[in-house]
Design a protein around this motif. Structure first.
Motif, mmCIF file in Angstrom:
data_model
loop_
_atom_site.group_PDB
_atom_site.id
_atom_site.type_symbol
_atom_site.label_atom_id
_atom_site.label_comp_id
_atom_site.label_asym_id
_atom_site.label_seq_id
_atom_site.Cartn_x
_atom_site.Cartn_y
_atom_site.Cartn_z
ATOM 1 N N THR A 4 0.831 -1.195 0.000
ATOM 2 C CA THR A 4 0.000 0.000 0.000
ATOM 3 C C THR A 4 0.870 1.251 0.000
ATOM 4 O OG1 THR A 4 -0.033 -0.026 2.404
ATOM 5 C CG2 THR A 4 -1.844 -1.146 1.290
ATOM 6 N N GLU A 5 0.246 2.358 -0.280
ATOM 7 C CA GLU A 5 0.874 3.659 -0.082
ATOM 8 C C GLU A 5 0.452 4.158 1.290
ATOM 9 O OE1 GLU A 5 1.253 5.417 -4.586
ATOM 10 O OE2 GLU A 5 -0.285 6.246 -3.278
ATOM 11 N N ARG A 7 0.213 7.653 3.548
ATOM 12 C CA ARG A 7 0.281 9.118 3.551
ATOM 13 C C ARG A 7 0.386 9.614 4.985
ATOM 14 N NH1 ARG A 7 -0.307 11.431 -1.245
ATOM 15 N NH2 ARG A 7 -1.178 10.152 -2.902
ATOM 16 N N LEU A 12 4.632 10.964 1.446
ATOM 17 C CA LEU A 12 4.026 9.792 0.838
ATOM 18 C C LEU A 12 5.080 8.694 0.882
ATOM 19 C CD1 LEU A 12 1.872 8.275 -0.851
ATOM 20 C CD2 LEU A 12 2.993 9.229 -2.896
ATOM 21 N N ARG A 14 5.805 5.042 -0.545
ATOM 22 C CA ARG A 14 5.290 4.238 -1.654
ATOM 23 C C ARG A 14 6.366 3.304 -2.165
ATOM 24 N NH1 ARG A 14 8.133 6.029 -5.734
ATOM 25 N NH2 ARG A 14 8.671 8.217 -5.933
ATOM 26 N N ARG A 15 5.927 2.339 -2.956
ATOM 27 C CA ARG A 15 6.838 1.394 -3.588
ATOM 28 C C ARG A 15 7.772 2.161 -4.538
ATOM 29 N NH1 ARG A 15 8.094 -3.887 -2.238
ATOM 30 N NH2 ARG A 15 8.759 -5.004 -4.079
ATOM 31 N N PHE A 66 9.849 1.226 1.403
ATOM 32 C CA PHE A 66 9.144 2.361 0.825
ATOM 33 C C PHE A 66 10.109 3.476 0.459
ATOM 34 C CE2 PHE A 66 6.117 0.289 3.596
ATOM 35 C CZ PHE A 66 4.918 0.360 2.901
#
Length: 172
Positions: A4-5, A7, A12, A14-15, A66
């Motif tokens: 998932t992301e 926040r 953020l 993220r991958r 991430f």
């Protein structure tokens, strides 16, 4: 298991993506950022490309890694290349603003939501006072020390080992 992301108010998580290459290279080639990392600063973009490809291709079942993005720009990474060992790195331009604390806190919440994660560990150079302060503030406890565990660009380095158990109120 899909990644998932995450926040936060300013970030953020993220991958990693292939187009993160230049921004991640700016972090991994920075001598200040890499001072206590287990490898020397990257001296070429190909070295960062290989590192980033490994991050992109690592299966989420083993890896919860991430990229940290702020205002649309990758500024570092947080997570676990191989659970339960986790780490983080930020470009020095972003130090001192609480961003590492924000990113690590969000990562911890995410990781401990997994039913298969009961604890996380970290290996910190004892000279890295900022990281030791951050982990201690977040509830990590020192579990041991070892001498001459890493031979890096700054010579032999020692390790301080930290562990954080899943909070009892997190059932996963």
């Amino acid at each position: 298991m899909a990644m998932t992301e995450i926040r936060t108010p300013r970030l953020l998580l993220r991958r990693a993506k292939a187009n993160d290459l230049d921004a991640i290279h700016a972090v991994l080639s920075n001598p200040g950022a890499m001072l206590y990392w287990s490898t020397p600063p990257h001296d070429g973009i190909d070295q960062t490309r290989e590192w980033l490809t490994g991050m992109i291709e690592s299966p989420p079942s083993l890896s919860e890694d991430f990229v940290i993005e702020r205002d649309g720009q990758a500024i570092g990474k947080v997570g676990a290349w191989r659970l339960p060992d986790f780490g983080y790195i930020l470009h020095p331009d972003h130090w001192g603003a609480g961003l590492a604390t924000e990113a690590v806190t969000a990562f911890l919440t995410h990781a401990f939501a997994r039913p298969d994660i009961d604890y996380l560990t970290a290996d910190i150079d004892p000279r890295n006072a900022g990281s030791i302060r951050l982990l201690t503030k977040l509830g990590f406890r020192e579990t041991g020390r070892a001498a001459r565990t890493w031979h890096t660009h700054i010579g032999w380095c020692d390790s301080v080992y930290f562990r954080l158990d899943k909070p009892p109120n997190r059932s996963g």
